[in-house]
Design an enzyme around this catalytic site. Structure first.
Site, PDB file in Angstrom:
ATOM      1  N   TYR A   4      -0.978  -0.381  10.300  1.00  0.00           N
ATOM      2  CA  TYR A   4      -1.157  -0.874   8.929  1.00  0.00           C
ATOM      3  C   TYR A   4       0.036  -0.476   8.060  1.00  0.00           C
ATOM      4  O   TYR A   4       0.593  -1.310   7.335  1.00  0.00           O
ATOM      5  CB  TYR A   4      -2.460  -0.305   8.374  1.00  0.00           C
ATOM      6  CG  TYR A   4      -2.745  -0.625   6.917  1.00  0.00           C
ATOM      7  CD1 TYR A   4      -3.056  -1.921   6.513  1.00  0.00           C
ATOM      8  CD2 TYR A   4      -2.729   0.383   5.945  1.00  0.00           C
ATOM      9  CE1 TYR A   4      -3.342  -2.205   5.176  1.00  0.00           C
ATOM     10  CE2 TYR A   4      -3.014   0.105   4.618  1.00  0.00           C
ATOM     11  CZ  TYR A   4      -3.326  -1.186   4.242  1.00  0.00           C
ATOM     12  OH  TYR A   4      -3.606  -1.470   2.921  1.00  0.00           O
ATOM     13  N   SER A  13       0.837  -1.200   0.000  1.00  0.00           N
ATOM     14  CA  SER A  13       0.000   0.000   0.000  1.00  0.00           C
ATOM     15  C   SER A  13       0.872   1.250   0.000  1.00  0.00           C
ATOM     16  O   SER A  13       1.951   1.262   0.608  1.00  0.00           O
ATOM     17  CB  SER A  13      -0.872   0.010   1.257  1.00  0.00           C
ATOM     18  OG  SER A  13      -1.542   1.256   1.375  1.00  0.00           O
TER      19      SER A  13
HETATM   20  N1  LIG Z   1      -8.989  -1.241  -0.966  1.00  0.00           N
HETATM   21  C1  LIG Z   1      -8.073  -0.277  -0.873  1.00  0.00           C
HETATM   22  O1  LIG Z   1      -8.368   0.934  -0.933  1.00  0.00           O
HETATM   23  C2  LIG Z   1      -6.610  -0.663  -0.712  1.00  0.00           C
HETATM   24  C3  LIG Z   1      -5.644   0.352  -0.693  1.00  0.00           C
HETATM   25  C4  LIG Z   1      -4.305   0.003  -0.566  1.00  0.00           C
HETATM   26  C5  LIG Z   1      -3.950  -1.330  -0.451  1.00  0.00           C
HETATM   27  N2  LIG Z   1      -4.916  -2.284  -0.442  1.00  0.00           N
HETATM   28  C6  LIG Z   1      -4.502  -3.680  -0.295  1.00  0.00           C
HETATM   29  O2  LIG Z   1      -4.996  -4.412  -1.399  1.00  0.00           O
HETATM   30  C7  LIG Z   1      -5.301  -5.731  -0.995  1.00  0.00           C
HETATM   31  C8  LIG Z   1      -6.714  -6.080  -1.388  1.00  0.00           C
HETATM   32  O3  LIG Z   1      -7.581  -5.154  -0.778  1.00  0.00           O
HETATM   33  P1  LIG Z   1      -9.159  -5.137  -1.092  1.00  0.00           P
HETATM   34  O4  LIG Z   1      -9.659  -3.852  -0.501  1.00  0.00           O
HETATM   35  O5  LIG Z   1      -9.403  -5.468  -2.513  1.00  0.00           O
HETATM   36  O6  LIG Z   1      -9.618  -6.353  -0.187  1.00  0.00           O
HETATM   37  P2  LIG Z   1     -11.033  -6.626   0.535  1.00  0.00           P
HETATM   38  O7  LIG Z   1     -10.914  -6.230   1.964  1.00  0.00           O
HETATM   39  O8  LIG Z   1     -12.152  -6.112  -0.298  1.00  0.00           O
HETATM   40  O9  LIG Z   1     -11.070  -8.221   0.440  1.00  0.00           O
HETATM   41  C9  LIG Z   1     -10.054  -8.972   1.022  1.00  0.00           C
HETATM   42  C10 LIG Z   1     -10.444 -10.427   1.034  1.00  0.00           C
HETATM   43  O10 LIG Z   1      -9.393 -11.075   1.738  1.00  0.00           O
HETATM   44  C11 LIG Z   1      -9.943 -11.934   2.703  1.00  0.00           C
HETATM   45  N3  LIG Z   1      -9.021 -12.001   3.825  1.00  0.00           N
HETATM   46  C12 LIG Z   1      -8.767 -11.044   4.747  1.00  0.00           C
HETATM   47  N4  LIG Z   1      -7.874 -11.490   5.640  1.00  0.00           N
HETATM   48  C13 LIG Z   1      -7.567 -12.755   5.261  1.00  0.00           C
HETATM   49  C14 LIG Z   1      -6.713 -13.732   5.788  1.00  0.00           C
HETATM   50  N5  LIG Z   1      -6.019 -13.515   6.920  1.00  0.00           N
HETATM   51  N6  LIG Z   1      -6.608 -14.916   5.143  1.00  0.00           N
HETATM   52  C15 LIG Z   1      -7.317 -15.154   4.024  1.00  0.00           C
HETATM   53  N7  LIG Z   1      -8.163 -14.261   3.482  1.00  0.00           N
HETATM   54  C16 LIG Z   1      -8.275 -13.084   4.098  1.00  0.00           C
HETATM   55  C17 LIG Z   1     -11.277 -11.347   3.098  1.00  0.00           C
HETATM   56  O11 LIG Z   1     -12.161 -12.369   3.559  1.00  0.00           O
HETATM   57  C18 LIG Z   1     -11.738 -10.711   1.782  1.00  0.00           C
HETATM   58  O12 LIG Z   1     -12.546 -11.568   1.030  1.00  0.00           O
HETATM   59  C19 LIG Z   1      -5.022  -5.785   0.505  1.00  0.00           C
HETATM   60  O13 LIG Z   1      -3.731  -6.308   0.729  1.00  0.00           O
HETATM   61  C20 LIG Z   1      -5.087  -4.353   0.926  1.00  0.00           C
HETATM   62  O14 LIG Z   1      -4.338  -4.093   2.094  1.00  0.00           O
HETATM   63  C21 LIG Z   1      -6.227  -1.985  -0.577  1.00  0.00           C
END
Ligand SMILES: NC(=O)c1ccc[n+]([C@@H]2O[C@H](COP(=O)([O-])OP(=O)(O)OC[C@H]3O[C@@H](n4cnc5c(N)ncnc54)[C@H](O)[C@@H]3O)[C@@H](O)[C@H]2O)c1
Length: 267
Positions: free
Chosen positions: A168, A155
């Site tokens: 985070y 991120s």
């Molecule tokens: N959404 C954002 O704005 C954003 C911004 C920067 C980085 N990210 C990163 O991108 C990645 C994806 O984010 P997103 O928002 O698409 O995800 P999300 O939160 O929409 O979905 C994540 C999925 O991962 C699963 N999950 C969570 N913890 C888990 C674990 N310990 N083991 C197995 N499954 C698990 C959840 O059940 C969920 O289905 C993450 O690493 C997040 O930190 C997201």
């Protein structure tokens, strides 16, 4: 470069964590769309099953594997099941993140006011989850001698910092540093290790609330920090991950690629 499709992943099997929704789902669909067999992992089995079914319905090969990436034993069992169903895993995408399973990412207090018990959910999935998956995946990847790809979704919070998200940010920055060390260790085996650093993705809010969400001053202020004035989509993420998993990226390792609409620039 031989062949028409430089992104073709035919004959390879991928393991994508947290792929039951959001960016992970987009990544799983993109890899499968370029002929990889995909193990769709999620903490919530029903989500993983729905995405695996979506891939099979489109003519691809996929299996759903439940695991909490923060739990080493469950990661090991999921990898064994995935390899049994799809063959040796040569592509690993560490996507599971945010605040871990069953927890929303929200701004916290200033770091010095946070409860130390609240840090674990960030580190357990975003850092230890990545380390667990790499530790489980690498022995077979190295032994197969066919090279491999590891991509971790980090991120911009961990690159440039975000106030009131310190735990985070620390966990994501830790994962990125861990990947750089792994790149040094695995290069001689033809395995590349890279990070894709995201800024904010379009939140999954119901269609009838979207207009109000984008009309809020807070949303407008947030968007004004983006050179390309929109939030990201799973497809934005998937394109970069697909590229890094492909033969086209065989000389790229230890790097962090921001996919962020120009939220920050990398030198
Ligand atoms: N959404 C954002 O704005 C954003 C911004 C920067 C980085 N990210 C990163 O991108 C990645 C994806 O984010 P997103 O928002 O698409 O995800 P999300 O939160 O929409 O979905 C994540 C999925 O991962 C699963 N999950 C969570 N913890 C888990 C674990 N310990 N083991 C197995 N499954 C698990 C959840 O059940 C969920 O289905 C993450 O690493 C997040 O930190 C997201």
């Amino acid at each position: 470069m031989a062949g028409d499709d430089i992104l073709d992943l035919k004959g390879r099997a991928a393991f994508v964590t947290g792929a039951g929704q959001g960016a992970g789902r987009g990544i799983a669909l993109a890899l499968a769309g370029h002929n990889a067999a995909v193990a769709v992992n999620d903490f919530v089995l029903e989500r993983a099953e729905a995405v695996a079914q979506e891939i099979r319905d489109a003519g691809g090969k996929a299996v759903a594997v439940q695991a909490d990436v923060g739990d080493y034993a469950s990661v090991k069992a999921a990898f064994d099941a995935a390899a049994e169903a799809l063959g040796p895993i040569s592509l690993l995408v560490n996507n599971a993140g945010n605040a871990g399973p069953n927890s929303q990412i929200r701004l916290t207090d200033d770091f010095w006011s946070t409860d130390i018990a609240d840090w674990d959910r960030f580190f357990r999935t975003n850092l230890y989850g990545v380390m667990n998956c790499c530790h489980v995946a690498l022995p077979a990847m190295v032994a197969a001698g066919q090279g491999g790809r590891i991509v971790t979704i980090t991120s911009d919070s961990g690159r440039v910092g975000d106030a009131r998200l310190a735990a985070y940010c620390g966990a994501k920055a830790g994962a990125a540093g861990f990947m750089r060390a792994l790149a040094r260790e695995t290069g001689r085996h033809g395995i590349t290790c890279n990070n894709v650093s995201l800024a904010t993705l379009d939140p999954p809010i119901p269609e009838d609330q979207r207009e109000a969400y984008y009309a809020m001053d807070r949303t407008k202020a947030q968007l004004s920090r983006y050179t390309i004035r929109r939030f990201g989509t799973p497809d934005d993420v998937a394109g970069m991950v697909l590229f890094l998993c492909s033969d086209a990226a065989s000389w790229i390792t230890g790097q962090t690629y921001p996919v962020n609409g120009g939220y920050s620039f990398s030198l």
